[in-house]
Design a protein around this motif. Structure first.
Motif, PDB file in Angstrom:
ATOM      1  N   ASN A  77     -13.150   4.994  -2.411  1.00  0.00           N
ATOM      2  CA  ASN A  77     -13.330   5.811  -1.217  1.00  0.00           C
ATOM      3  C   ASN A  77     -14.192   5.128  -0.168  1.00  0.00           C
ATOM      4  O   ASN A  77     -13.951   5.251   1.030  1.00  0.00           O
ATOM      5  CB  ASN A  77     -13.968   7.149  -1.607  1.00  0.00           C
ATOM      6  N   THR A  78     -15.206   4.415  -0.592  1.00  0.00           N
ATOM      7  CA  THR A  78     -16.115   3.807   0.372  1.00  0.00           C
ATOM      8  C   THR A  78     -15.445   2.681   1.142  1.00  0.00           C
ATOM      9  O   THR A  78     -15.581   2.566   2.347  1.00  0.00           O
ATOM     10  CB  THR A  78     -17.359   3.276  -0.353  1.00  0.00           C
ATOM     11  N   PHE A  79     -14.693   1.843   0.450  1.00  0.00           N
ATOM     12  CA  PHE A  79     -14.125   0.659   1.074  1.00  0.00           C
ATOM     13  C   PHE A  79     -12.609   0.772   1.144  1.00  0.00           C
ATOM     14  O   PHE A  79     -11.893   0.164   0.367  1.00  0.00           O
ATOM     15  CB  PHE A  79     -14.513  -0.594   0.296  1.00  0.00           C
ATOM     16  N   GLY A  80     -12.096   1.622   2.007  1.00  0.00           N
ATOM     17  CA  GLY A  80     -10.688   1.532   2.308  1.00  0.00           C
ATOM     18  C   GLY A  80      -9.822   2.666   1.854  1.00  0.00           C
ATOM     19  O   GLY A  80      -8.685   2.756   2.273  1.00  0.00           O
ATOM     20  N   GLY A  81     -10.248   3.532   0.942  1.00  0.00           N
ATOM     21  CA  GLY A  81      -9.468   4.693   0.607  1.00  0.00           C
ATOM     22  C   GLY A  81      -8.568   4.538  -0.599  1.00  0.00           C
ATOM     23  O   GLY A  81      -8.639   3.575  -1.355  1.00  0.00           O
ATOM     24  N   THR A  82      -7.690   5.533  -0.780  1.00  0.00           N
ATOM     25  CA  THR A  82      -6.778   5.602  -1.923  1.00  0.00           C
ATOM     26  C   THR A  82      -5.443   4.967  -1.557  1.00  0.00           C
ATOM     27  O   THR A  82      -4.906   5.235  -0.487  1.00  0.00           O
ATOM     28  CB  THR A  82      -6.563   7.075  -2.335  1.00  0.00           C
ATOM     29  N   HIS A  83      -4.906   4.154  -2.469  1.00  0.00           N
ATOM     30  CA  HIS A  83      -3.645   3.476  -2.198  1.00  0.00           C
ATOM     31  C   HIS A  83      -2.782   3.425  -3.454  1.00  0.00           C
ATOM     32  O   HIS A  83      -3.287   3.223  -4.566  1.00  0.00           O
ATOM     33  CB  HIS A  83      -3.886   2.044  -1.711  1.00  0.00           C
ATOM     34  N   PHE A  84      -1.473   3.593  -3.250  1.00  0.00           N
ATOM     35  CA  PHE A  84      -0.504   3.475  -4.326  1.00  0.00           C
ATOM     36  C   PHE A  84       0.234   2.147  -4.202  1.00  0.00           C
ATOM     37  O   PHE A  84       0.410   1.609  -3.107  1.00  0.00           O
ATOM     38  CB  PHE A  84       0.497   4.635  -4.284  1.00  0.00           C
ATOM     39  N   ALA A  85       0.660   1.633  -5.344  1.00  0.00           N
ATOM     40  CA  ALA A  85       1.388   0.366  -5.356  1.00  0.00           C
ATOM     41  C   ALA A  85       2.705   0.505  -4.607  1.00  0.00           C
ATOM     42  O   ALA A  85       3.269   1.606  -4.500  1.00  0.00           O
ATOM     43  CB  ALA A  85       1.638  -0.081  -6.788  1.00  0.00           C
ATOM     44  N   GLU A  86       3.212  -0.610  -4.108  1.00  0.00           N
ATOM     45  CA  GLU A  86       4.437  -0.583  -3.314  1.00  0.00           C
ATOM     46  C   GLU A  86       5.616  -0.123  -4.160  1.00  0.00           C
ATOM     47  O   GLU A  86       5.682  -0.403  -5.358  1.00  0.00           O
ATOM     48  CB  GLU A  86       4.720  -1.948  -2.704  1.00  0.00           C
ATOM     49  N   PRO A  87       6.567   0.582  -3.544  1.00  0.00           N
ATOM     50  CA  PRO A  87       7.737   1.074  -4.279  1.00  0.00           C
ATOM     51  C   PRO A  87       8.746  -0.048  -4.511  1.00  0.00           C
ATOM     52  O   PRO A  87       8.585  -1.170  -4.026  1.00  0.00           O
ATOM     53  CB  PRO A  87       8.304   2.132  -3.335  1.00  0.00           C
ATOM     54  N   ARG A  88       9.792   0.298  -5.280  1.00  0.00           N
ATOM     55  CA  ARG A  88      10.856  -0.685  -5.505  1.00  0.00           C
ATOM     56  C   ARG A  88      11.541  -1.010  -4.184  1.00  0.00           C
ATOM     57  O   ARG A  88      11.870  -0.140  -3.398  1.00  0.00           O
ATOM     58  CB  ARG A  88      11.882  -0.133  -6.491  1.00  0.00           C
ATOM     59  N   GLN A  89      11.738  -2.300  -3.972  1.00  0.00           N
ATOM     60  CA  GLN A  89      12.432  -2.762  -2.776  1.00  0.00           C
ATOM     61  C   GLN A  89      13.538  -3.718  -3.191  1.00  0.00           C
ATOM     62  O   GLN A  89      13.296  -4.681  -3.921  1.00  0.00           O
ATOM     63  CB  GLN A  89      11.459  -3.456  -1.822  1.00  0.00           C
ATOM     64  N   ILE A  90      14.729  -3.440  -2.726  1.00  0.00           N
ATOM     65  CA  ILE A  90      15.908  -4.257  -3.028  1.00  0.00           C
ATOM     66  C   ILE A  90      16.547  -4.654  -1.698  1.00  0.00           C
ATOM     67  O   ILE A  90      16.789  -3.798  -0.840  1.00  0.00           O
ATOM     68  CB  ILE A  90      16.930  -3.488  -3.892  1.00  0.00           C
ATOM     69  N   TYR A  91      16.791  -5.940  -1.546  1.00  0.00           N
ATOM     70  CA  TYR A  91      17.426  -6.373  -0.309  1.00  0.00           C
ATOM     71  C   TYR A  91      18.276  -7.616  -0.567  1.00  0.00           C
ATOM     72  O   TYR A  91      18.042  -8.369  -1.522  1.00  0.00           O
ATOM     73  CB  TYR A  91      16.390  -6.636   0.783  1.00  0.00           C
ATOM     74  N   VAL A  92      19.259  -7.785   0.300  1.00  0.00           N
ATOM     75  CA  VAL A  92      20.156  -8.937   0.230  1.00  0.00           C
ATOM     76  C   VAL A  92      19.774  -9.892   1.352  1.00  0.00           C
ATOM     77  O   VAL A  92      19.552  -9.477   2.495  1.00  0.00           O
ATOM     78  CB  VAL A  92      21.631  -8.510   0.362  1.00  0.00           C
TER      79      VAL A  92
END
Length: 740
Positions: free
Chosen positions: A717-732
């Motif tokens: 909380n002090t340094f930057g807040g709450t974050h979730f890992a990036e979701p699945r990304q699929i690209y061509v």
């Protein structure tokens, strides 16, 4: 406790910050050629040829059978030695910056029809450095899942131990202030709290050299890591252009058009790129709400060999990036629409003068412009904030080096002048529900000058000693001087070729120019905080390790300990979403690191591993910057403390110009907010598959976080807040190369 919206604004933190350094994109290659009776071979033809481009050099051995190549760009090479009456000998080697790769070639007498090839495993030739490092090529960047995306740092986190991204910020070896160099010239950036956009595109990189601590006196003062970018030069192309387009989920696309050409004396490379996605920055909740990003940029590199003694290099780039600040559901429903806009431009020029076979002079003036602007949306409550900052840096580095058989001595200067323009605006209610309406503009400026002298001494073939001294003077809101001694050694055990290395050194990291004054300072005081002038971080590091070549494998294991005084971090001003740097009294970072890279297995593929077991702890009070952070007594975990970090992967070359590569990333979990424990461990898997069609086409399917594991990455909380890992990304991704 801050609101979730305010915590989400931690995405505005700097993911990596470049500062003072005097480094080079060049190394040296020297050696001797002898016959079977150990007598020197005179007038032998020695050729140095890049394994990834058309770059080459040729020279002849002197009366002692010696030869040397000065100012060789970082990369993979082969050295071929030919002489009448002897078989041709070929050696493979890797050239790293500011190091001398020493070769000893023994020719063999053979029938005219017979050719003897001497093979040396790449990476094992250089035994004279105490600095652990990693070299990543453009081919690895192209084949590593997700690494070629504009905003990706997978080229670092997949290959470098102790490297991870949390709250949109690169952390490595327990710190997050690192040095970026382009073509051996620094891109200074002293702001650590307001930039998330990249300074250049990974697709423009030819090689990325990563060094982790243990720097000689020539190098700068960011202890945690240095990233030396060797950009594409045009030597790898012959009037060729490449079009890259991609498309995937979240409507993401990363596109680029590049072209380049070369002659023996001149080479050029240029590119334009664009990117956009519905997923830009790490989110405070699992859902993606208000998280679009887009950007575009241009890059150019020019190389001109005016004559055998004068060599000129010019690199320039411009970028513009836009980020929506992610929301949680409450902020989305309330109509919060905060955004971040950033711009970046730099130009680096180098003149390399070969005075004679021993002396080399490099003069590199540079300029860098960086701007970051946070704009709160009209529905922000209780405080509507604006934070705009632009910085200009102008300076130069000058290095004179002298190379002999036993010495590689250098002396030099690095300095720049910085001028900032900062605008702050706060409207609304403070934490006590009192009305706030203030605007303030500041124009701080400062300068830095550093002088160094060093020598790498090789008294015998199996021992290299290095020592030097660096003096730095910084002037900003205060004036500081620092003297930084450095000493290291590398011992190569004969026959086994095992290398033992150790290092001790001190470092000084100049502070940002950030400050509070006038109405903004009065607002801070009304919130119960103050702003103490920032002092530079002072680090003391020791490190030791061993490099083991086992049947073509490169294995390096080591331990480091860094003790920091005035450790840099960052915090928000009240509920304003404006972040400022701060310094913690002390920090202690310790880690065991292991890297391994295989040779070509079954002539098809390669395996790599990077592991770190690390402790990152702080101690004491805030000594500079915002003073609203009150750490617990004794040692406490830093917000990015993660004990075990592992990245391991492979690339397999399949028939018909196809390949498959994958990477598994494991983390034991970051600090769980202010608690003494850590979050649960997490594992993700990335994979890519590519197939070439004809001579000019390549199509690749890339997947990041294949299993779509959405876990809580950090809750600091002090340094930057709450974050979730990036979701699945699929690209061509499709690449098309053509001549023009």
């Amino acid at each position: 406790m801050k609101s979730i919206r305010t915590m989400s604004c931690g995405v505005l933190l700097l993911f990596c910050c470049a500062v003072t350094v005097s480094a080079s994109v060049f190394g040296d290659v020297s050696g001797t050629v002898v016959d079977p009776q150990q007598r020197p071979v005179v007038a032998a033809k020695v050729s140095l040829l890049s394994r990834t481009s058309s770059f080459s050099r040729t020279t002849d051995t002197d009366g002692d059978g010696a030869f040397s190549f000065r100012a060789v760009p970082i990369g993979e090479y082969t050295v071929t030695v030919e002489s009448s009456g002897f078989s041709k000998s070929t050696l493979a080697l890797i050239v790293l910056s500011d190091r001398t790769t020493a070769l000893s070639v023994q020719m063999k007498i053979a029938p005219v029809s017979q050719q003897v090839e001497v093979r040396t495993t790449p990476g094992q030739v250089d035994s004279g450095s105490a600095t652990p490092g990693t070299l990543v090529s453009r081919k690895q960047i192209a084949q590593t899942p997700g690494a070629s995306r504009t905003n990706s740092l997978a080229m670092i986190t997949d290959y470098v131990p102790g490297a991870m991204v949390t709250h949109n910020q690169l952390h490595i070896r327990g710190g997050h202030q690192v040095t970026w160099l382009v073509d051996g010239v620094p891109v200074p950036n002293t702001n650590i709290a307001d930039t998330v956009g990249p300074q250049f595109d990974p697709k423009d990189i030819d090689y990325l050299e990563v060094q982790r601590g243990s720097y000689t006196a020539e190098y700068g003062d960011r202890t945690y890591a240095m990233f030396n970018v060797v950009p594409r030069s045009g030597f790898e192309r012959d009037r060729e252009a490449e079009l890259l387009v991609s498309y995937g989920n979240f409507n993401q696309t990363n596109d680029q058009l590049s072209f380049g050409d070369h002659t023996k004396r001149f080479a050029y490379y240029a590119s334009v790129s664009g990117n956009r996605s519905d997923y830009g920055l790490e989110t405070p909740v699992r859902q993606l709400l208000h998280d679009q990003s887009n950007g575009f940029g241009g890059f150019a590199s020019l190389i001109f060999n005016a004559n055998p003694k004068d060599h000129f290099r010019l690199v320039t780039a411009v970028r513009r990036d836009f980020f929506q600040v992610p929301n949680d559901q409450d902020a989305q429903d309330a109509g919060i629409r905060d955004v971040e806009r950033e711009r970046d431009a730099f130009i680096n020029f180098s003149w390399v003068r070969t005075i004679n076979t021993k002396l080399l002079l490099t003069v590199s003036p540079f300029y860098h412009y960086n701007r970051a602007a946070f704009a709160g949306g009209p529905n922000d409550a209780p405080v509507l904030a604006r934070d705009e900052r632009s910085s200009q840096y102008g300076g130069a580095q000058i290095v004179l080096s002298a190379l002999t058989r036993q010495h590689n001595a250098k002396a030099g200067f690095y300095g720049f002048r910085q001028r900032d323009s900062a605008f702050f605006s706060l409207q609304g209610l403070d934490v006590n529900a009192n009305p706030v309406n203030l605007q303030q503009r500041e124009n701080p400026n400062g300068n830095l000058a550093a002088f160094f002298v060093e020598d790498q001494y090789k008294p015998v073939s199996w021992l290299t000693l290095s020592g030097g001294l660096r003096f730095t003077r910084f002037h900003g809101s205060l004036t500081e001087n620092a003297t930084s001694p450095r000493a290291g050694l590398a011992i190569r055990i004969p026959r086994a070729n095992i290398i033992l290395h150790g290092f001790y050194g001190r470092f000084y990291q100049a502070p940002p120019l950030s400050t509070l004054a006038g109405p903004l300072l009065q607002f801070a005081l009304s919130q119960g905080v103050d702003f103490i002038p920032l002092r530079g971080e002072r680090d003391e590091e020791y490190q030791f390790g061993v490099t083991l070549p086992i049947k073509g494998w490169d294995i390096d294991a080591g331990y480091f300990h860094t003790a920091a005084k005035n450790f840099f971090d960052h915090d928000a001003l009240g509920n304003s979403s404006i972040f400022f740097p701060l310094t913690i009294e002390r920090a202690r970072i310790r880690a065991f690191e292991l890297t391994a890279r295989s040779p070509q297995l079954f002539k098809r593929g390669q395996f790599y591993l990077a592991y770190s077991h690390q402790h990152a702890q702080g101690q004491g009070v805030v000594t500079g910057g915002l003073t609203d952070f009150s750490p617990p007594k004794g040692l406490f975990f830093l917000d990015h403390d993660q004990r075990n970090t592992l990245s391991t992967g492979f690339t397999i070359n399949l028939p018909s110009r196809s390949y498959v590569s994958g990477n598994v990333r494991y983390g034991s979990g970051f600090l769980d907010g202010h608690r003494l424990g850590h979050l649960p461990s997490h594992t993700t898997f990335d994979v890519s598959f590519g197939k070439g069609f004809g001579e000019y086409w390549l199509v690749a399917l890339q997947t990041v976080n294949l299993t779509n594991r959405r876990f809580l990455l950090d809750s600091a909380n002090t340094f930057g807040g709450t974050h979730f890992a990036e979701p699945r990304q699929i690209y061509v991704e499709m690449r098309y190369r053509f001549h023009y």
